[in-house]
Motif scaffolding. Structure first.
Motif, PDB file in Angstrom:
ATOM      1  N   PHE A  72      36.993   9.362   9.400  1.00 58.74           N
ATOM      2  CA  PHE A  72      36.044   7.901   9.667  1.00 58.74           C
ATOM      3  C   PHE A  72      36.626   7.552  10.778  1.00 58.74           C
ATOM      4  O   PHE A  72      36.966   7.773  11.339  1.00 58.74           O
ATOM      5  CB  PHE A  72      38.194   7.332   9.292  1.00 58.74           C
ATOM      6  CG  PHE A  72      38.240   7.071   6.905  1.00 58.74           C
ATOM      7  CD1 PHE A  72      37.596   6.765   6.779  1.00 58.74           C
ATOM      8  CD2 PHE A  72      38.576   8.628   6.783  1.00 58.74           C
ATOM      9  CE1 PHE A  72      37.834   6.684   5.318  1.00 58.74           C
ATOM     10  CE2 PHE A  72      39.526   8.217   5.756  1.00 58.74           C
ATOM     11  CZ  PHE A  72      39.016   7.795   5.246  1.00 58.74           C
ATOM     12  N   THR A  73      35.436   6.801  11.136  1.00 62.12           N
ATOM     13  CA  THR A  73      35.160   6.558  12.347  1.00 62.12           C
ATOM     14  C   THR A  73      35.536   4.800  12.690  1.00 62.12           C
ATOM     15  O   THR A  73      34.644   4.589  11.786  1.00 62.12           O
ATOM     16  CB  THR A  73      33.085   6.941  13.140  1.00 62.12           C
ATOM     17  OG1 THR A  73      33.216   7.767  12.454  1.00 62.12           O
ATOM     18  CG2 THR A  73      33.433   5.487  13.909  1.00 62.12           C
ATOM     19  N   CYS A  74      36.545   5.053  13.699  1.00 62.86           N
ATOM     20  CA  CYS A  74      37.109   3.057  13.289  1.00 62.86           C
ATOM     21  C   CYS A  74      36.942   2.790  14.828  1.00 62.86           C
ATOM     22  O   CYS A  74      37.032   3.348  16.019  1.00 62.86           O
ATOM     23  CB  CYS A  74      38.306   3.421  12.811  1.00 62.86           C
ATOM     24  SG  CYS A  74      38.807   4.079  11.236  1.00 62.86           S
ATOM     25  N   GLU A 128      37.948  -3.518  17.941  1.00 63.70           N
ATOM     26  CA  GLU A 128      36.042  -4.729  17.194  1.00 63.70           C
ATOM     27  C   GLU A 128      37.259  -4.829  15.777  1.00 63.70           C
ATOM     28  O   GLU A 128      37.463  -6.111  15.218  1.00 63.70           O
ATOM     29  CB  GLU A 128      34.620  -3.905  16.512  1.00 63.70           C
ATOM     30  CG  GLU A 128      34.023  -3.295  17.283  1.00 63.70           C
ATOM     31  CD  GLU A 128      33.245  -4.843  18.380  1.00 63.70           C
ATOM     32  OE1 GLU A 128      33.116  -5.467  17.327  1.00 63.70           O
ATOM     33  OE2 GLU A 128      33.562  -4.581  19.226  1.00 63.70           O
ATOM     34  N   TYR A 129      37.723  -4.144  14.930  1.00 65.12           N
ATOM     35  CA  TYR A 129      38.740  -4.819  14.070  1.00 65.12           C
ATOM     36  C   TYR A 129      39.737  -5.518  14.061  1.00 65.12           C
ATOM     37  O   TYR A 129      40.121  -6.976  13.544  1.00 65.12           O
ATOM     38  CB  TYR A 129      38.807  -3.668  13.314  1.00 65.12           C
ATOM     39  CG  TYR A 129      40.529  -3.730  12.302  1.00 65.12           C
ATOM     40  CD1 TYR A 129      40.248  -4.165  10.995  1.00 65.12           C
ATOM     41  CD2 TYR A 129      42.188  -4.536  12.215  1.00 65.12           C
ATOM     42  CE1 TYR A 129      40.820  -4.359   9.829  1.00 65.12           C
ATOM     43  CE2 TYR A 129      42.854  -4.649  11.229  1.00 65.12           C
ATOM     44  CZ  TYR A 129      42.203  -4.752   9.864  1.00 65.12           C
ATOM     45  OH  TYR A 129      42.889  -5.106   9.368  1.00 65.12           O
ATOM     46  N   GLN A 130      40.565  -5.259  15.447  1.00 65.66           N
ATOM     47  CA  GLN A 130      41.411  -6.818  15.776  1.00 65.66           C
ATOM     48  C   GLN A 130      40.583  -7.682  16.371  1.00 65.66           C
ATOM     49  O   GLN A 130      41.243  -8.970  16.081  1.00 65.66           O
ATOM     50  CB  GLN A 130      41.896  -6.516  17.192  1.00 65.66           C
ATOM     51  CG  GLN A 130      43.105  -5.084  16.800  1.00 65.66           C
ATOM     52  CD  GLN A 130      43.587  -4.785  17.898  1.00 65.66           C
ATOM     53  OE1 GLN A 130      42.966  -4.856  19.138  1.00 65.66           O
ATOM     54  NE2 GLN A 130      44.888  -3.654  17.436  1.00 65.66           N
ATOM     55  N   GLU A 145      35.034  -4.596   7.496  1.00 61.88           N
ATOM     56  CA  GLU A 145      34.676  -3.409   6.550  1.00 61.88           C
ATOM     57  C   GLU A 145      33.601  -2.081   7.677  1.00 61.88           C
ATOM     58  O   GLU A 145      34.223  -0.875   7.466  1.00 61.88           O
ATOM     59  CB  GLU A 145      33.916  -3.976   5.134  1.00 61.88           C
ATOM     60  CG  GLU A 145      33.967  -2.301   4.747  1.00 61.88           C
ATOM     61  CD  GLU A 145      35.654  -1.796   3.463  1.00 61.88           C
ATOM     62  OE1 GLU A 145      35.538  -1.108   3.745  1.00 61.88           O
ATOM     63  OE2 GLU A 145      36.349  -3.164   3.474  1.00 61.88           O
ATOM     64  N   ASP A 146      32.776  -2.987   8.282  1.00 63.19           N
ATOM     65  CA  ASP A 146      32.430  -1.743   9.040  1.00 63.19           C
ATOM     66  C   ASP A 146      32.939  -1.108  10.252  1.00 63.19           C
ATOM     67  O   ASP A 146      32.509   0.053  10.757  1.00 63.19           O
ATOM     68  CB  ASP A 146      30.916  -2.497   9.653  1.00 63.19           C
ATOM     69  CG  ASP A 146      29.822  -3.214   8.551  1.00 63.19           C
ATOM     70  OD1 ASP A 146      29.754  -2.809   7.821  1.00 63.19           O
ATOM     71  OD2 ASP A 146      28.681  -4.255   8.817  1.00 63.19           O
ATOM     72  N   THR A 147      34.070  -1.792  10.493  1.00 70.85           N
ATOM     73  CA  THR A 147      34.866  -0.576  11.743  1.00 70.85           C
ATOM     74  C   THR A 147      35.564   0.468  11.476  1.00 70.85           C
ATOM     75  O   THR A 147      36.117   0.913  11.641  1.00 70.85           O
ATOM     76  CB  THR A 147      35.882  -1.936  11.848  1.00 70.85           C
ATOM     77  OG1 THR A 147      37.096  -2.318  10.643  1.00 70.85           O
ATOM     78  CG2 THR A 147      35.215  -3.452  12.624  1.00 70.85           C
TER      79      THR A 147
END
Length: 126
Positions: free
Chosen positions: A20-22, A26-28, A47-49
Motif C-alpha cells: 500500500f502506497t499511502c 494528503e488523506y488528512q 480513496e487515491d491516498t
C-alpha cells in the motif's frame, strides 16, 4: 529445498502481503483533518491516498482472526454442553441431582442461544 513448484507457489500466495502506497498528509487534508497546512496537492480523492484500502485490508484481516477465535470458543462451549448433557442423561433420574442437571442444561442452552443471537447480529453489522 526440495519443495515442489506448486507447494512453493501456495506458500508464496499465503504469505504475500499487498503493498500500500499511502499519503497520510494528503488523506488528512482531503478529510479536512489537517487545516493548517494548505490543500491537497497530489490527490483529488480520498480513496487515491491509499489509506482507505489499507484500513479495509487491516479490518478484514482482524475480522478473520476474530471470527476464527470465536469459532474456537464456541466449539469449546459446545463440547462442554455435550459433556453436561451426557452426564445428565446418564445419571439416575430420581436423585436430587437430576433436577440440578436439568437446571444447568437449561441455563447453558439459554446462554448459548443468547450468544448465537449476539454473534449473528455482531457479524451482520460488520
Amino acid at each position: 529445498g526440495g519443495e515442489a513448484p506448486d507447494a512453493r507457489a501456495d506458500i508464496a500466495r499465503k504469505y504475500t502481503l499487498p503493498v500500500f502506497t499511502c499519503s497520510a498528509v494528503e488523506y488528512q487534508k482531503l478529510q479536512r483533518l489537517r487545516l493548517d497546512d494548505g490543500t491537497a496537492q497530489v490527490f483529488q480523492d480520498v480513496e487515491d491516498t491509499g489509506l482507505p484500502a489499507l484500513s479495509r485490508f487491516i479490518h478484514s484481516n482482524i475480522l478473520r482472526l476474530v471470527h476464527a477465535h470465536v469459532l474456537r470458543q464456541l466449539k469449546g462451549v459446545d463440547a462442554l454442553l455435550t459433556t453436561v448433557k451426557s452426564v445428565i442423561t446418564q445419571g439416575p433420574s430420581e436423585t436430587p441431582d437430576a433436577d440440578l442437571g436439568c437446571r444447568i442444561k437449561e441455563a447453558i442452552d439459554g446462554c448459548l442461544a443468547h450468544s448465537k443471537e449476539f454473534l449473528a447480529k455482531l457479524i451482520s453489522n460488520m
